[in-house]
Each structure stands twice: as C-alpha cells, then as structure tokens.
Design a protein around this motif. Structure first.
Motif, mmCIF file in Angstrom:
data_model
loop_
_atom_site.group_PDB
_atom_site.id
_atom_site.type_symbol
_atom_site.label_atom_id
_atom_site.label_comp_id
_atom_site.label_asym_id
_atom_site.label_seq_id
_atom_site.Cartn_x
_atom_site.Cartn_y
_atom_site.Cartn_z
ATOM 1 N N GLY A 122 73.794 46.470 1.580
ATOM 2 C CA GLY A 122 74.771 45.582 0.982
ATOM 3 C C GLY A 122 74.139 44.254 0.612
ATOM 4 O O GLY A 122 73.089 44.193 -0.015
ATOM 5 N N ALA A 123 74.758 43.182 1.055
ATOM 6 C CA ALA A 123 74.230 41.847 0.759
ATOM 7 C C ALA A 123 73.174 41.418 1.769
ATOM 8 O O ALA A 123 72.486 40.420 1.562
ATOM 9 C CB ALA A 123 75.363 40.831 0.743
ATOM 10 N N ALA A 124 73.036 42.161 2.860
ATOM 11 C CA ALA A 124 72.094 41.786 3.913
ATOM 12 C C ALA A 124 70.670 42.186 3.545
ATOM 13 O O ALA A 124 70.396 43.352 3.261
ATOM 14 C CB ALA A 124 72.503 42.449 5.230
ATOM 15 N N ASP A 125 69.783 41.214 3.543
ATOM 16 C CA ASP A 125 68.373 41.471 3.242
ATOM 17 C C ASP A 125 67.530 40.472 4.034
ATOM 18 O O ASP A 125 66.894 39.580 3.478
ATOM 19 C CB ASP A 125 68.126 41.325 1.734
ATOM 20 C CG ASP A 125 66.708 41.696 1.322
ATOM 21 O OD1 ASP A 125 65.986 42.302 2.144
ATOM 22 O OD2 ASP A 125 66.302 41.364 0.196
ATOM 23 N N PRO A 126 67.532 40.611 5.367
ATOM 24 C CA PRO A 126 66.902 39.596 6.215
ATOM 25 C C PRO A 126 65.403 39.449 6.006
ATOM 26 O O PRO A 126 64.836 38.399 6.326
ATOM 27 C CB PRO A 126 67.223 40.078 7.636
ATOM 28 C CG PRO A 126 67.485 41.547 7.498
ATOM 29 C CD PRO A 126 68.124 41.711 6.154
ATOM 30 N N PHE A 127 64.754 40.473 5.493
ATOM 31 C CA PHE A 127 63.302 40.400 5.305
ATOM 32 C C PHE A 127 62.913 40.052 3.874
ATOM 33 O O PHE A 127 61.734 40.075 3.524
ATOM 34 C CB PHE A 127 62.657 41.724 5.724
ATOM 35 C CG PHE A 127 62.873 42.062 7.172
ATOM 36 C CD1 PHE A 127 62.108 41.452 8.160
ATOM 37 C CD2 PHE A 127 63.851 42.955 7.557
ATOM 38 C CE1 PHE A 127 62.309 41.744 9.499
ATOM 39 C CE2 PHE A 127 64.071 43.256 8.894
ATOM 40 C CZ PHE A 127 63.296 42.642 9.869
ATOM 41 N N GLY A 128 63.901 39.757 3.039
ATOM 42 C CA GLY A 128 63.607 39.330 1.671
ATOM 43 C C GLY A 128 62.946 40.414 0.827
ATOM 44 O O GLY A 128 62.100 40.111 -0.021
ATOM 45 N N LEU A 129 63.347 41.662 1.023
ATOM 46 C CA LEU A 129 62.702 42.755 0.293
ATOM 47 C C LEU A 129 63.053 42.745 -1.191
ATOM 48 O O LEU A 129 62.224 43.132 -2.027
ATOM 49 C CB LEU A 129 63.075 44.100 0.913
ATOM 50 C CG LEU A 129 62.715 44.286 2.399
ATOM 51 C CD1 LEU A 129 62.903 45.741 2.810
ATOM 52 C CD2 LEU A 129 61.292 43.840 2.678
ATOM 53 N N ARG A 130 64.268 42.344 -1.529
ATOM 54 C CA ARG A 130 64.624 42.261 -2.950
ATOM 55 C C ARG A 130 63.747 41.222 -3.647
ATOM 56 O O ARG A 130 63.238 41.461 -4.753
ATOM 57 C CB ARG A 130 66.111 41.915 -3.106
ATOM 58 C CG ARG A 130 67.057 43.019 -2.613
ATOM 59 C CD ARG A 130 68.504 42.683 -2.941
ATOM 60 N NE ARG A 130 69.408 43.732 -2.476
ATOM 61 C CZ ARG A 130 70.050 43.721 -1.308
ATOM 62 N NH1 ARG A 130 69.888 42.680 -0.490
ATOM 63 N NH2 ARG A 130 70.847 44.710 -0.955
ATOM 64 N N ARG A 131 63.567 40.104 -2.994
ATOM 65 C CA ARG A 131 62.709 39.066 -3.563
ATOM 66 C C ARG A 131 61.268 39.561 -3.676
ATOM 67 O O ARG A 131 60.577 39.269 -4.649
ATOM 68 C CB ARG A 131 62.783 37.807 -2.693
ATOM 69 C CG ARG A 131 62.007 36.627 -3.254
ATOM 70 C CD ARG A 131 62.273 35.353 -2.467
ATOM 71 N NE ARG A 131 61.814 35.450 -1.088
ATOM 72 C CZ ARG A 131 62.610 35.529 -0.022
ATOM 73 N NH1 ARG A 131 63.916 35.510 -0.180
ATOM 74 N NH2 ARG A 131 62.117 35.612 1.200
#
Length: 396
Positions: free
Chosen positions: A179-188
């Motif tokens: 969902g909106a959770a991406d604590p490790f910044g993988l999308r970035r």
C-alpha cells in the motif's frame, strides 16, 4: 535575528567539533568499522552490504561494456596501490569500499543528511583520487525526483548496485512495500535506477540485473527465489510505467510498449516516445484495429509459429499482405537494431491498407484446414513482426 544567530552559531560550533574529531581517525580505517554497523537484521552488517554492492557494481560494469572487469578479491584490490595500466577496476573497488565509511563519523551521526557529502569531503582530505571521492557522494544521487544525477560513471555504477541490492534484499526477506507503506524507500530506489539508466543512456537488462542482485543475497534470502525475482520485476515495471506517464506519455501507449518488453528502461522510453508521436497520425487507426482483430482471431486458436510460405497463399489480398509483411520485417529489423524507433513505427503505419484489404476480402477461418492454417500463419507472422515494438491491443 539575535535568536537565530545564537542557534546557528551553536550548530556551527557543533559541526566544527565533530569535524575535528573525525580527523583523528584515518578515513580508510573506517571501512572496518562498518562491520559493527547493523544494516538489517536479516541481511547483516553494512560491511556485508558494501561487499555485495561492490561485487554487483563490477558485474554491472562488465554487462555495460566498461573495462572494470577485475575478478577475485575486490577488497584486496581496493586496499592495494593502483595497478599500472588499470582501466578503472581499482577506482571502482576503492570507491565502493569507501562509499559508506562516513556512516561511522560523528559528523554524519549528528547530521545524517550529509552522508555522501562528508564521505567525499573526507576522502578529498585523505588524498583519495578525485574520481573516487566524487563517486562516494555521487552514488546517493538522485536522492529524490528533483535531484541531480551522478556526474561520473563510478558513482552511477555504485548507485545502481546499491539500489538493486537494497530492493533485492528487502524483497528477499518478504518485506516489500505494501500500500502506502514503504519504510525502506524501495519505490524511490527503483525510480533512482530508472533515472540513472536514462540519464546515462545505459541499455541494461533489468531482469538480468535483478537476477544478479538476488543471487548476491545468497543464503540470507527468506523467500522463494523465483517468486522474489517475479515480484521485483513487476515492481520495477510499475515504476517505469509511472515514469513514462509522468513524462507525458499517454497511459495506453506506455502500457503497449511495456507489454512488448519492459526489460530495458532506455529502450522502452524510446519506443514509447516514437509510438506517442505516431499516435497523432491517422495511419495508426487502421493498423491498431486490424492488429486487435488479428489478436482476437489468434487468441482461441492453437499456437502458430507465424511461419508460412507464399506458395500456401492464393488470394491477391493475402499475397499482398504477405509481401508487405516480408518487406516490413526487414525494415523493422534494421530499425530496431539501430534503435531508430521512429522509422520502425513509420514502417508499421504502411501496412494498414494491406491489412484492411485482407480482412475485408479474405475469410480467415476457411473450411479448408490447409487454407485456414496458412491464413492463421500469415496473421501470426504480422503479429510477430510488430511484437518487438509494442502490443497494439493496449491502445485505446
């Protein structure tokens, strides 16, 4: 003003203190300290990550045709003197092993946003070659969508390897974004990979790079290898689609080119731009309609190779389509080899009339099995000719 001055003065004094304290430790000796810095409980220390990243960076260099082809003990290469006649391998290894060393400094501990910046500054002060020092800062770039790209090849290679290792490692532990959770910044990280590849014009097989990154995780992987790779490929493909549409490519055009192939970010962008330009021309309409009709006919039929001889055909319309397709094959093959996708799509636009005439005057599903199979083979041949460029079924 006086209040701001007091605050800023105190911070500058802190910075000077931390900076001076950091100088008491040789910068290169900080690499060993990374063995005590935890990266991720399932993936080990930051030093272990650095080793994976350096190895992957050398793989990338070989894959992209750069001369940094050193094998074996890369740490020993980095710690030794620059070999005579070195073509870049020593500098890549040296920058790679130093790239996270500033994480052990007081300056970066106090001011985390300066990671990479202080690494470059301290490497400069330690007398490291300029290209090595710059690569330490460059490998973090771009930090976000508005940030600048790496200035040199070393930083670009290390940045790609670092992001690939991060994505592979986190997905391999089963902790990918939800969902909106991406604590490790993988999308970035994925967006950074795409931006660096496009900025450098590097034609890299993303699936092969993902395979290499996942292989580097080794026994630390917690999920099935094939499942991990499939998830990462789809994750990166989704980011690539977003980059294309954010750049002004219509969504259906982006989907059409990515359905054909999403393995090379630079290549996909070039095909998308060429198809978007063709999209405004009236010649594309008949081609798209005919292609969708051909796909619908083939969808429920047994697989056909698209191999058909001219002698198996008899109607003028099917003979004309066969001849046009053969000519088109040669033009597209040459255009694709030269990555001249504008010319390739221009060539495709010329087949609209023969395709339309074929479907207007020829019954594909002829009662005679021999005739029917020849015509199905002809349609498959047309479809296979288009296949390297785009899946026209996605166009609205």
């Amino acid at each position: 003003v006086a209040g701001y001055r007091r605050v800023l003065s105190a911070r500058f004094q802190d910075g000077r203190f931390f900076f001076n304290e950091d100088q008491k430790v040789p910068f290169v000796s900080r690499v060993e300290r990374l063995k005590a810095v935890a990266y991720h409980r399932a993936l080990g220390t930051t030093y272990e990550k650095v080793e994976r990243v350096v190895s992957l960076a050398f793989w990338l260099a070989r894959e992209l045709g750069y001369p940094a082809v050193a094998q074996g003990d890369l740490r020993a290469l980095a710690d030794g003197p620059r070999p005579a006649g070195d073509a870049g391998g020593w500098a890549l290894a040296r920058a790679g092993y130093l790239m996270k060393a500033d994480l052990t400094t007081a300056m970066v501990f106090e001011f985390p946003e300066l990671q990479g910046v202080m690494g470059r500054a301290y490497a400069d002060r330690a007398g490291e070659p300029r290209e090595v020092a710059q690569a330490i800062e460059d490998h973090y770039l771009p930090r976000n969508a508005e940030d600048v790209l790496p200035t040199g090849e070393l930083g670009a290679l290390l940045g790609l390897a670092d992001r690939l290792d991060t994505i592979a490692g986190i997905f391999a532990t089963g902790k990918g974004p939800t969902g909106a959770a991406d604590p490790f910044g993988l999308r970035r990280a994925a967006l950074g990979i795409i931006r660096v590849l496009r900025g450098r014009g590097w034609h890299l097989s993303l699936s092969k790079a993902i395979d290499a990154a996942v292989a580097g995780i080794g026994a630390k992987r917690k999920k099935d290898e094939a499942e991990t790779k499939a998830e990462i490929n789809e994750f990166v493909r989704t980011r690539l689609r977003g980059v294309l549409t954010a750049g002004g490519i219509p969504a259906d055009v982006a989907e059409a080119v990515l359905l054909a192939s999403a393995d090379d970010a630079v290549d996909a962008a070039q095909r998308a731009e060429a198809l978007a330009a063709l999209r405004t021309r009236p010649e594309l309409g008949p081609v798209t309609t005919a292609f969708k009709r051909a796909s619908n006919i083939l969808k429920d039929k047994e697989a056909t190779s698209g191999v058909v001889s001219r002698e198996a055909l008899r109607e003028p319309a099917e003979l004309a389509l066969f001849d046009a397709t053969v000519a088109l094959e040669g033009q597209i093959r040459a255009a694709v080899a030269a990555r001249q996708y504008g010319a390739a799509f221009d060539a495709i636009a010329t087949i609209g009339a023969p395709l339309d005439a074929f479907f207007t005057s020829v019954l594909v599903m002829d009662p005679d099995a021999t005739v029917r199979n020849a015509r199905l083979g002809l349609i498959a041949k047309v479809q296979a000719t288009f296949a390297p460029l785009a899946d026209f079924r996605a166009l609205s």
